[in-house]
Scaffold this motif. Structure first.
Motif, PDB file in Angstrom:
ATOM      1  N   GLN A   1    -115.657 -46.242 -80.025  1.00 42.93           N
ATOM      2  CA  GLN A   1    -115.710 -46.467 -78.577  1.00 42.93           C
ATOM      3  C   GLN A   1    -114.300 -46.341 -78.007  1.00 42.93           C
ATOM      4  OE1 GLN A   1    -117.260 -50.261 -77.467  1.00 42.93           O
ATOM      5  NE2 GLN A   1    -116.967 -49.930 -75.282  1.00 42.93           N
ATOM      6  N   VAL A   2    -114.137 -45.442 -77.057  1.00 41.79           N
ATOM      7  CA  VAL A   2    -112.831 -45.235 -76.433  1.00 41.79           C
ATOM      8  C   VAL A   2    -112.512 -46.416 -75.525  1.00 41.79           C
ATOM      9  CG1 VAL A   2    -111.515 -43.787 -74.856  1.00 41.79           C
ATOM     10  CG2 VAL A   2    -113.045 -42.733 -76.543  1.00 41.79           C
ATOM     11  N   GLN A   3    -111.335 -46.984 -75.714  1.00 48.72           N
ATOM     12  CA  GLN A   3    -110.925 -48.105 -74.879  1.00 48.72           C
ATOM     13  C   GLN A   3    -109.439 -47.988 -74.571  1.00 48.72           C
ATOM     14  OE1 GLN A   3    -111.759 -52.000 -76.509  1.00 48.72           O
ATOM     15  NE2 GLN A   3    -111.669 -52.963 -74.504  1.00 48.72           N
ATOM     16  N   LEU A   4    -109.100 -48.267 -73.324  1.00 54.10           N
ATOM     17  CA  LEU A   4    -107.718 -48.287 -72.871  1.00 54.10           C
ATOM     18  C   LEU A   4    -107.470 -49.608 -72.167  1.00 54.10           C
ATOM     19  CD1 LEU A   4    -107.672 -44.704 -71.331  1.00 54.10           C
ATOM     20  CD2 LEU A   4    -106.489 -45.388 -73.417  1.00 54.10           C
ATOM     21  N   VAL A   5    -106.388 -50.282 -72.532  1.00 51.46           N
ATOM     22  CA  VAL A   5    -106.078 -51.576 -71.933  1.00 51.46           C
ATOM     23  C   VAL A   5    -104.638 -51.560 -71.446  1.00 51.46           C
ATOM     24  CG1 VAL A   5    -105.920 -54.052 -72.286  1.00 51.46           C
ATOM     25  CG2 VAL A   5    -107.725 -52.749 -73.432  1.00 51.46           C
ATOM     26  N   GLU A   6    -104.477 -51.708 -70.127  1.00 50.24           N
ATOM     27  CA  GLU A   6    -103.144 -51.758 -69.541  1.00 50.24           C
ATOM     28  C   GLU A   6    -102.634 -53.192 -69.479  1.00 50.24           C
ATOM     29  OE1 GLU A   6    -105.532 -48.687 -67.046  1.00 50.24           O
ATOM     30  OE2 GLU A   6    -105.807 -50.691 -67.859  1.00 50.24           O
ATOM     31  N   SER A   7    -101.317 -53.325 -69.537  1.00 49.36           N
ATOM     32  CA  SER A   7    -100.681 -54.630 -69.358  1.00 49.36           C
ATOM     33  C   SER A   7     -99.263 -54.409 -68.860  1.00 49.36           C
ATOM     34  CB  SER A   7    -100.671 -55.420 -70.661  1.00 49.36           C
ATOM     35  OG  SER A   7     -99.933 -54.723 -71.653  1.00 49.36           O
ATOM     36  N   GLY A   8     -98.650 -55.494 -68.397  1.00 44.72           N
ATOM     37  CA  GLY A   8     -97.248 -55.428 -68.001  1.00 44.72           C
ATOM     38  C   GLY A   8     -96.989 -55.427 -66.508  1.00 44.72           C
ATOM     39  N   GLY A   9     -98.043 -55.417 -65.712  1.00 48.64           N
ATOM     40  CA  GLY A   9     -97.836 -55.444 -64.274  1.00 48.64           C
ATOM     41  C   GLY A   9     -97.349 -56.807 -63.806  1.00 48.64           C
ATOM     42  N   GLY A  10     -97.010 -56.873 -62.524  1.00 51.37           N
ATOM     43  CA  GLY A  10     -96.550 -58.135 -61.963  1.00 51.37           C
ATOM     44  C   GLY A  10     -95.869 -57.936 -60.631  1.00 51.37           C
ATOM     45  N   LEU A  11     -95.219 -59.010 -60.190  1.00 49.24           N
ATOM     46  CA  LEU A  11     -94.480 -59.000 -58.929  1.00 49.24           C
ATOM     47  C   LEU A  11     -92.998 -58.830 -59.241  1.00 49.24           C
ATOM     48  CD1 LEU A  11     -94.198 -59.523 -55.856  1.00 49.24           C
ATOM     49  CD2 LEU A  11     -94.108 -61.973 -56.414  1.00 49.24           C
ATOM     50  N   VAL A  12     -92.365 -57.880 -58.579  1.00 51.71           N
ATOM     51  CA  VAL A  12     -90.946 -57.617 -58.822  1.00 51.71           C
ATOM     52  C   VAL A  12     -90.285 -57.295 -57.490  1.00 51.71           C
ATOM     53  CG1 VAL A  12     -91.341 -55.156 -59.286  1.00 51.71           C
ATOM     54  CG2 VAL A  12     -89.338 -56.289 -60.273  1.00 51.71           C
ATOM     55  N   GLN A  13     -89.020 -57.620 -57.386  1.00 57.56           N
ATOM     56  CA  GLN A  13     -88.276 -57.317 -56.174  1.00 57.56           C
ATOM     57  C   GLN A  13     -87.880 -55.851 -56.137  1.00 57.56           C
ATOM     58  OE1 GLN A  13     -84.936 -60.022 -55.966  1.00 57.56           O
ATOM     59  NE2 GLN A  13     -86.199 -61.681 -55.165  1.00 57.56           N
ATOM     60  N   PRO A  14     -87.669 -55.309 -54.952  1.00 62.31           N
ATOM     61  CA  PRO A  14     -87.178 -53.920 -54.856  1.00 62.31           C
ATOM     62  C   PRO A  14     -85.909 -53.741 -55.678  1.00 62.31           C
ATOM     63  CG  PRO A  14     -87.854 -54.702 -52.708  1.00 62.31           C
ATOM     64  CD  PRO A  14     -87.922 -55.899 -53.619  1.00 62.31           C
ATOM     65  N   GLY A  15     -85.866 -52.615 -56.392  1.00 65.34           N
ATOM     66  CA  GLY A  15     -84.756 -52.350 -57.294  1.00 65.34           C
ATOM     67  C   GLY A  15     -84.967 -52.853 -58.695  1.00 65.34           C
ATOM     68  N   GLY A  16     -86.006 -53.622 -58.899  1.00 62.56           N
ATOM     69  CA  GLY A  16     -86.287 -54.194 -60.208  1.00 62.56           C
ATOM     70  C   GLY A  16     -87.004 -53.223 -61.133  1.00 62.56           C
ATOM     71  N   SER A  17     -87.348 -53.735 -62.316  1.00 56.23           N
ATOM     72  CA  SER A  17     -87.975 -52.909 -63.349  1.00 56.23           C
ATOM     73  C   SER A  17     -89.193 -53.603 -63.933  1.00 56.23           C
ATOM     74  CB  SER A  17     -86.977 -52.628 -64.482  1.00 56.23           C
ATOM     75  OG  SER A  17     -85.852 -51.915 -64.016  1.00 56.23           O
ATOM     76  N   LEU A  18     -90.111 -52.810 -64.410  1.00 59.42           N
ATOM     77  CA  LEU A  18     -91.267 -53.277 -65.178  1.00 59.42           C
ATOM     78  C   LEU A  18     -91.576 -52.229 -66.233  1.00 59.42           C
ATOM     79  CD1 LEU A  18     -93.818 -54.534 -62.465  1.00 59.42           C
ATOM     80  CD2 LEU A  18     -92.636 -55.964 -64.147  1.00 59.42           C
ATOM     81  N   ARG A  19     -92.161 -52.678 -67.333  1.00 58.84           N
ATOM     82  CA  ARG A  19     -92.664 -51.751 -68.337  1.00 58.84           C
ATOM     83  C   ARG A  19     -94.151 -51.986 -68.517  1.00 58.84           C
ATOM     84  NH1 ARG A  19     -91.348 -50.795 -74.763  1.00 58.84           N
ATOM     85  NH2 ARG A  19     -92.581 -52.711 -74.941  1.00 58.84           N
ATOM     86  N   LEU A  20     -94.920 -50.969 -68.233  1.00 59.92           N
ATOM     87  CA  LEU A  20     -96.360 -51.031 -68.430  1.00 59.92           C
ATOM     88  C   LEU A  20     -96.709 -50.490 -69.814  1.00 59.92           C
ATOM     89  CD1 LEU A  20     -97.648 -49.681 -64.989  1.00 59.92           C
ATOM     90  CD2 LEU A  20     -96.954 -52.009 -65.615  1.00 59.92           C
ATOM     91  N   SER A  21     -97.747 -51.083 -70.396  1.00 59.75           N
ATOM     92  CA  SER A  21     -98.251 -50.626 -71.692  1.00 59.75           C
ATOM     93  C   SER A  21     -99.705 -50.216 -71.548  1.00 59.75           C
ATOM     94  CB  SER A  21     -98.133 -51.736 -72.739  1.00 59.75           C
ATOM     95  OG  SER A  21     -96.797 -52.123 -72.932  1.00 59.75           O
ATOM     96  N   CYS A  22    -100.073 -49.216 -72.308  1.00 60.24           N
ATOM     97  CA  CYS A  22    -101.463 -48.759 -72.369  1.00 60.24           C
ATOM     98  C   CYS A  22    -101.849 -48.696 -73.839  1.00 60.24           C
ATOM     99  CB  CYS A  22    -101.594 -47.388 -71.713  1.00 60.24           C
ATOM    100  SG  CYS A  22    -103.209 -46.597 -71.924  1.00 60.24           S
ATOM    101  N   LEU A  79     -94.979 -46.983 -69.770  1.00 63.39           N
ATOM    102  CA  LEU A  79     -94.404 -46.447 -68.550  1.00 63.39           C
ATOM    103  C   LEU A  79     -93.296 -47.399 -68.120  1.00 63.39           C
ATOM    104  CD1 LEU A  79     -94.655 -44.131 -66.453  1.00 63.39           C
ATOM    105  CD2 LEU A  79     -95.970 -45.733 -65.048  1.00 63.39           C
ATOM    106  N   GLN A  80     -92.053 -46.985 -68.348  1.00 64.97           N
ATOM    107  CA  GLN A  80     -90.910 -47.765 -67.915  1.00 64.97           C
ATOM    108  C   GLN A  80     -90.610 -47.408 -66.469  1.00 64.97           C
ATOM    109  OE1 GLN A  80     -88.989 -50.172 -69.577  1.00 64.97           O
ATOM    110  NE2 GLN A  80     -88.016 -50.435 -67.579  1.00 64.97           N
ATOM    111  N   MET A  81     -90.626 -48.416 -65.616  1.00 68.17           N
ATOM    112  CA  MET A  81     -90.435 -48.183 -64.181  1.00 68.17           C
ATOM    113  C   MET A  81     -89.170 -48.901 -63.730  1.00 68.17           C
ATOM    114  SD  MET A  81     -94.374 -48.564 -62.854  1.00 68.17           S
ATOM    115  CE  MET A  81     -94.373 -50.332 -63.047  1.00 68.17           C
ATOM    116  N   ASN A  82     -88.189 -48.134 -63.309  1.00 73.53           N
ATOM    117  CA  ASN A  82     -86.928 -48.676 -62.823  1.00 73.53           C
ATOM    118  C   ASN A  82     -86.754 -48.377 -61.336  1.00 73.53           C
ATOM    119  OD1 ASN A  82     -86.307 -49.450 -65.501  1.00 73.53           O
ATOM    120  ND2 ASN A  82     -85.315 -47.471 -65.911  1.00 73.53           N
ATOM    121  N   SER A  83     -85.808 -49.065 -60.730  1.00 75.03           N
ATOM    122  CA  SER A  83     -85.505 -48.852 -59.306  1.00 75.03           C
ATOM    123  C   SER A  83     -86.776 -48.858 -58.456  1.00 75.03           C
ATOM    124  CB  SER A  83     -84.747 -47.519 -59.118  1.00 75.03           C
ATOM    125  OG  SER A  83     -83.566 -47.513 -59.881  1.00 75.03           O
ATOM    126  N   LEU A  84     -87.593 -49.850 -58.685  1.00 78.64           N
ATOM    127  CA  LEU A  84     -88.888 -49.910 -58.008  1.00 78.64           C
ATOM    128  C   LEU A  84     -88.725 -50.092 -56.500  1.00 78.64           C
ATOM    129  CD1 LEU A  84     -90.807 -51.923 -60.688  1.00 78.64           C
ATOM    130  CD2 LEU A  84     -91.545 -49.734 -59.744  1.00 78.64           C
TER     131      LEU A  84
END
Length: 124
Positions: A1-22, A79-84
């Motif tokens: 069974q194909v399954q994808l699970v994302e994680s790592g989201g949240g609240l961040v200030q402008p200019g901040g960073s988050l890393r999402l995982s799949c 997905l590494q997200m910088n300078s949000l």
């Protein structure tokens, strides 16, 4: 069974960073994985895609700020997200069509398998 699970989201200030995982299961990462996002009132759009051989694509709006990568041993794509920016606020999804290339990544409707999404909010 194909399954994808994302994680790592949240609240961040402008200019901040988050890393999402799949985290993928039910198939090997010898396939292309795309990241997409959908903001309120807007259509779902492609953010980035990585093919089975490591070819990488980015939307113009995130080039130079976001970085996609994969760890085949962990069956996970990141997905590494910088300078949000506030305009990056959206629900982020990963998806696959179990093909090796990213040829369809600009057309989310062609992807068959989706995760549940993770909310990213960029706000001061």
């Amino acid at each position: 069974q194909v399954q994808l699970v994302e994680s790592g989201g949240g609240l961040v200030q402008p200019g901040g960073s988050l890393r999402l995982s799949c985290a993928a299961s039910g198939f090997t990462l010898d396939t292309a994985i795309g990241w997409f996002r959908q903001a309120p009132g807007k259509e779902r759009e492609g953010v980035s895609c990585i093919s089975s051989i490591g070819s990488i694509y980015y939307a113009d709006s995130v080039k130079g700020r976001f970085t996609i990568s994969r760890d085949n041993a962990k069956n996970t794509v990141y997905l590494q997200m910088n300078s949000l920016k506030p305009e990056d606020t959206a629900v982020y999804y990963c998806a696959t069509d179990l093909l090796r290339s990213c040829s369809k990544w600009l057309n989310p409707s062609l992807y068959a398998y989706w995760g549940q999404g993770t909310q990213v909010t960029v706000s001061s």
